[in-house]
Scaffold this active site. Structure first.
Site, PDB file in Angstrom:
ATOM      1  N   GLU A 214      -2.914  -8.324   1.375  1.00 16.36           N
ATOM      2  CA  GLU A 214      -2.475  -9.490   1.615  1.00 16.36           C
ATOM      3  C   GLU A 214      -0.968  -9.252   1.144  1.00 16.36           C
ATOM      4  O   GLU A 214      -0.745  -9.410   0.000  1.00 16.36           O
ATOM      5  CB  GLU A 214      -2.914 -10.769   1.194  1.00 16.36           C
ATOM      6  CG  GLU A 214      -4.596 -10.982   1.579  1.00 16.36           C
ATOM      7  CD  GLU A 214      -5.438 -11.975   0.735  1.00 16.36           C
ATOM      8  OE1 GLU A 214      -4.523 -12.945   0.120  1.00 16.36           O
ATOM      9  OE2 GLU A 214      -6.367 -12.095   0.619  1.00 16.36           O
TER      10      GLU A 214
ATOM     11  N   GLU B 235       3.106 -10.015   0.420  1.00 19.53           N
ATOM     12  CA  GLU B 235       3.709 -11.221   0.465  1.00 19.53           C
ATOM     13  C   GLU B 235       5.345 -10.770   0.229  1.00 19.53           C
ATOM     14  O   GLU B 235       5.380  -9.725  -0.368  1.00 19.53           O
ATOM     15  CB  GLU B 235       3.627 -12.404  -0.651  1.00 19.53           C
ATOM     16  CG  GLU B 235       2.178 -12.943  -0.445  1.00 19.53           C
ATOM     17  CD  GLU B 235       1.809 -13.836  -1.703  1.00 19.53           C
ATOM     18  OE1 GLU B 235       0.878 -14.524  -1.682  1.00 19.53           O
ATOM     19  OE2 GLU B 235       1.830 -13.647  -2.924  1.00 19.53           O
TER      20      GLU B 235
ATOM     21  N   GLU C 146     -11.904  -8.999  -4.179  1.00 22.75           N
ATOM     22  CA  GLU C 146     -10.657  -9.109  -4.070  1.00 22.75           C
ATOM     23  C   GLU C 146      -9.885  -9.017  -5.530  1.00 22.75           C
ATOM     24  O   GLU C 146     -10.233  -9.652  -6.380  1.00 22.75           O
ATOM     25  CB  GLU C 146     -10.147 -10.609  -3.392  1.00 22.75           C
ATOM     26  CG  GLU C 146      -8.568 -11.062  -3.410  1.00 22.75           C
ATOM     27  CD  GLU C 146      -8.276 -12.224  -2.947  1.00 22.75           C
ATOM     28  OE1 GLU C 146      -7.024 -12.530  -2.607  1.00 22.75           O
ATOM     29  OE2 GLU C 146      -9.150 -13.206  -3.022  1.00 22.75           O
TER      30      GLU C 146
ATOM     31  N   GLU D  66       4.429 -18.821   2.774  1.00 26.29           N
ATOM     32  CA  GLU D  66       3.739 -18.838   1.395  1.00 26.29           C
ATOM     33  C   GLU D  66       4.168 -20.225   0.460  1.00 26.29           C
ATOM     34  O   GLU D  66       4.882 -21.159   0.979  1.00 26.29           O
ATOM     35  CB  GLU D  66       3.980 -17.538   0.516  1.00 26.29           C
ATOM     36  CG  GLU D  66       2.726 -16.746   0.688  1.00 26.29           C
ATOM     37  CD  GLU D  66       1.507 -17.175   0.149  1.00 26.29           C
ATOM     38  OE1 GLU D  66       1.506 -18.122  -0.593  1.00 26.29           O
ATOM     39  OE2 GLU D  66       0.128 -16.764   0.431  1.00 26.29           O
TER      40      GLU D  66
ATOM     41  N   HIS E 138      -2.565  -8.792  -2.691  1.00 23.47           N
ATOM     42  CA  HIS E 138      -4.130  -8.685  -3.062  1.00 23.47           C
ATOM     43  C   HIS E 138      -4.734  -7.698  -2.172  1.00 23.47           C
ATOM     44  O   HIS E 138      -4.435  -7.681  -1.128  1.00 23.47           O
ATOM     45  CB  HIS E 138      -4.645 -10.110  -2.721  1.00 23.47           C
ATOM     46  CG  HIS E 138      -3.852 -11.252  -3.638  1.00 23.47           C
ATOM     47  ND1 HIS E 138      -4.480 -12.704  -3.316  1.00 23.47           N
ATOM     48  CD2 HIS E 138      -3.301 -11.512  -4.605  1.00 23.47           C
ATOM     49  CE1 HIS E 138      -3.650 -13.372  -4.044  1.00 23.47           C
ATOM     50  NE2 HIS E 138      -2.979 -12.501  -4.949  1.00 23.47           N
TER      51      HIS E 138
ATOM     52  N   GLU F  66       3.910 -14.377   4.348  1.00 19.06           N
ATOM     53  CA  GLU F  66       2.663 -13.373   4.122  1.00 19.06           C
ATOM     54  C   GLU F  66       2.273 -13.169   5.677  1.00 19.06           C
ATOM     55  O   GLU F  66       2.302 -14.016   6.424  1.00 19.06           O
ATOM     56  CB  GLU F  66       1.442 -14.027   3.423  1.00 19.06           C
ATOM     57  CG  GLU F  66       0.403 -13.165   3.220  1.00 19.06           C
ATOM     58  CD  GLU F  66      -0.882 -13.790   2.363  1.00 19.06           C
ATOM     59  OE1 GLU F  66      -0.603 -14.360   1.384  1.00 19.06           O
ATOM     60  OE2 GLU F  66      -2.084 -13.721   2.964  1.00 19.06           O
TER      61      GLU F  66
ATOM     62  N   ARG G  33      -6.606  -9.341  -7.340  1.00 17.67           N
ATOM     63  CA  ARG G  33      -5.319 -10.144  -7.374  1.00 17.67           C
ATOM     64  C   ARG G  33      -4.270  -9.857  -8.078  1.00 17.67           C
ATOM     65  O   ARG G  33      -3.123 -10.311  -7.995  1.00 17.67           O
ATOM     66  CB  ARG G  33      -5.821 -11.703  -7.576  1.00 17.67           C
ATOM     67  CG  ARG G  33      -6.932 -12.144  -6.654  1.00 17.67           C
ATOM     68  CD  ARG G  33      -7.471 -13.400  -6.919  1.00 17.67           C
ATOM     69  NE  ARG G  33      -6.228 -14.502  -6.650  1.00 17.67           N
ATOM     70  CZ  ARG G  33      -5.535 -15.102  -7.354  1.00 17.67           C
ATOM     71  NH1 ARG G  33      -5.736 -14.876  -8.956  1.00 17.67           N
ATOM     72  NH2 ARG G  33      -4.614 -15.741  -6.871  1.00 17.67           N
TER      73      ARG G  33
ATOM     74  N   ARG H 135      -9.647 -19.404  -8.516  1.00 17.71           N
ATOM     75  CA  ARG H 135      -8.564 -18.456  -8.136  1.00 17.71           C
ATOM     76  C   ARG H 135      -7.742 -18.141  -9.376  1.00 17.71           C
ATOM     77  O   ARG H 135      -6.855 -17.246  -9.187  1.00 17.71           O
ATOM     78  CB  ARG H 135      -7.617 -19.132  -7.081  1.00 17.71           C
ATOM     79  CG  ARG H 135      -8.039 -19.233  -5.632  1.00 17.71           C
ATOM     80  CD  ARG H 135      -7.235 -19.852  -4.810  1.00 17.71           C
ATOM     81  NE  ARG H 135      -7.839 -20.030  -3.216  1.00 17.71           N
ATOM     82  CZ  ARG H 135      -7.490 -19.126  -2.283  1.00 17.71           C
ATOM     83  NH1 ARG H 135      -6.874 -18.286  -2.650  1.00 17.71           N
ATOM     84  NH2 ARG H 135      -8.070 -19.192  -1.315  1.00 17.71           N
TER      85      ARG H 135
ATOM     86  N   ASP I 293      13.473  20.349   0.701  1.00 12.08           N
ATOM     87  CA  ASP I 293      13.733  20.803  -0.687  1.00 12.08           C
ATOM     88  C   ASP I 293      12.768  19.734  -1.434  1.00 12.08           C
ATOM     89  O   ASP I 293      13.434  18.680  -1.893  1.00 12.08           O
ATOM     90  CB  ASP I 293      15.004  20.807  -0.815  1.00 12.08           C
ATOM     91  CG  ASP I 293      15.522  21.020  -2.433  1.00 12.08           C
ATOM     92  OD1 ASP I 293      14.673  21.178  -3.116  1.00 12.08           O
ATOM     93  OD2 ASP I 293      16.702  21.055  -2.636  1.00 12.08           O
TER      94      ASP I 293
END
Length: 444
Positions: A133, A135, A333, A190, A246, A197, A335, A317, A55
């Site tokens: 990745e 976490e 990547e 982490e 990520h 992670e 992030r 980063r 349903d």
């Protein structure tokens, strides 16, 4: 997960040989919550004939009550036996696509949305490969088994036992996932206390989205067996790093990664630059999908390694998009996504944005190799660095105003998704928080 190709006969044989008693037919709602219809082995033939019905009106964001019949079409290659269930009368699962009674794919099925964009990529000659990745936090439960945000551990990045009290649970998770066919590449503690992670192997996007859903279910299940609660909430505690997901992405053509060009100073091809350009063009309007909760925007603040500014870099980063220093396979990547998001929709909008960049040859702005968080507002403006939305309402407004993202998701998902998220924001806004009581109660 390792590439298993199953036929109907294989599935029937495995169910008999392995003494499987229950099969869960799993699917995902538009918010990324896993649902399932459990059948007994006697109903397997019916399920394999795509005759299992549920349903749809009972699933939020699916359909109205007058058009509620939905059918589940199992993807045979997703058949797996749950290792944590009893060994007699075992439990297996298959991930399903959702169809209407007339045999057309249901436009509110997130897996269908991703498949549609993957078909576009295939028509352009591309395969889309993704490595996530993921976490998460591991917290204690109270005397009633309810989750808390209490942890006794104070471990940090890459620490190990006896500091890392979650190490045994994490080890068990890795072994369980491997027994289900996952190739685990790395697992570690982490930055924040109780944060972990686990990274699994790069794979094609549909398989990766399926894997993320299976991963979250497995992690939560194994945590519970250790008396812990695993949460994928992006920011369960203020003042510490939040959890991200990520997304590492690449396109290949004829088995060759087309993002790599050794002659370029960053090793990037034209297509890679265009892909980054497409992501940067559309990211503000994708945030309601990549960061779908009120809580998601508590993570996207300066000072905790989460991106805030729309920029890219091969060196540091702090930007939204990073080019990891890898010899094996060039990848991009992204992030900002967090693990509360719906992986099918996240990968669909990421791929669609990247393909838009390639089709329209959208070059990104210059890369930024300085720490953006340390720049002044004037410096950022001079470089034309924009910011991500700073709350869920702003993200929903941006998504609704963008015909491109609406087109990727389709009108059905856009309508139900935005309505639900506006409702979530309204409930949050009307809530009186502890912070307000602490700030105002005693002095006003």
């Amino acid at each position: 997960m390792k590439n298993m190709k199953y036929t109907r006969e294989d599935v029937i044989r495995l169910v008999q040989e392995e003494d499987v008693e229950f099969i869960r037919l799993q699917f995902t709602d538009i918010f990324g919550t896993m649902k399932n219809v459990a059948i007994t082995a006697s109903q397997l033939e019916k399920a394999l004939n795509n005759k299992c019905m549920f349903d749809g009106s009972s699933i939020e964001g699916f359909v109205r009550i007058e058009e509620s019949d939905m059918y589940l079409y199992p993807d045979l290659d997703t058949f797996v036996i749950f290792p944590w269930r009893p060994q007699q009368g075992k439990v297996a699962r298959m991930i399903c696509d959702v169809y209407r009674p007339d045999g057309t794919a249901f436009e509110g099925d997130p897996r269908h949305v991703l498949k549609k964009v993957l078909k576009e990529a295939k028509d352009m000659g591309y395969q889309f490969d993704v490595g996530p990745e993921c976490e998460f936090f591991l917290y204690h439960t109270d005397d009633y088994g309810q989750p808390t945000t209490i942890t006794h551990e104070k471990a940090g990045y890459f620490d190990l036992g006896p500091i890392d009290l979650g190490e045994n649970a994490r080890r068990d998770m890795v072994l369980t996932l491997e027994s289900m066919g996952f190739e685990i590449e790395a697992s570690h503690h982490e930055v924040a206390p109780a944060q972990h992670e686990i990274d699994f192997k790069y794979d094609d996007a549909l398989k990766t989205a399926d894997n993320i859903m299976t991963f979250k279910l497995s992690v939560k299940t194994i945590a519970k067996r250790h008396g812990l609660h695993a949460t994928f909430m992006p920011k369960p505690k203020a003042g510490i790093n939040g959890s991200g997901m990520h997304i590492n992405m690449s396109l290949s053509k004829d088995g060759k990664n087309i993002f790599a060009d050794p002659s370029d100073k960053f090793g990037l091809s034209r297509e890679a630059y265009y892909f980054i350009g497409g992501l940067m063009k559309h990211i503000r309007c994708m945030c309601a999908i990549t960061n779908p909760l009120v809580n998601s925007y508590k993570r996207l603040v300066p000072g905790f390694e989460a991106p805030v500014y729309i920029a890219w870099s091969a060196q540091n980063r702090s930007p939204l998009i990073r080019i990891p220093g890898t010899r094996e396979g060039m990848r991009v990547e992204l992030r900002c996504p967090d693990p509360s998001s719906n992986p099918y929709l996240v990968l669909a909008v990421c791929l669609a944005a990247g393909l838009d960049g390639i089709r329209n040859q959208i070059m990104p702005p210059e890369h930024v190799d300085k720490n953006i968080f340390r720049m002044t507002e004037e410096e950022r403006q001079e470089l034309g660095i924009d910011t991500l939305p700073d709350n869920l309402l702003a993200a929903v407004d941006a998504m609704e105003s963008d015909p491109f993202v609406r087109g990727v998701l389709g009108e059905h998902i856009t309508k139900y998704y935005c309505k639900a998220k506006r409702n979530e924001w309204a409930q949050y806004s009307q809530n009186v928080t502890d912070w307000e009581l602490e700030q105002y109660l005693y002095r006003i």
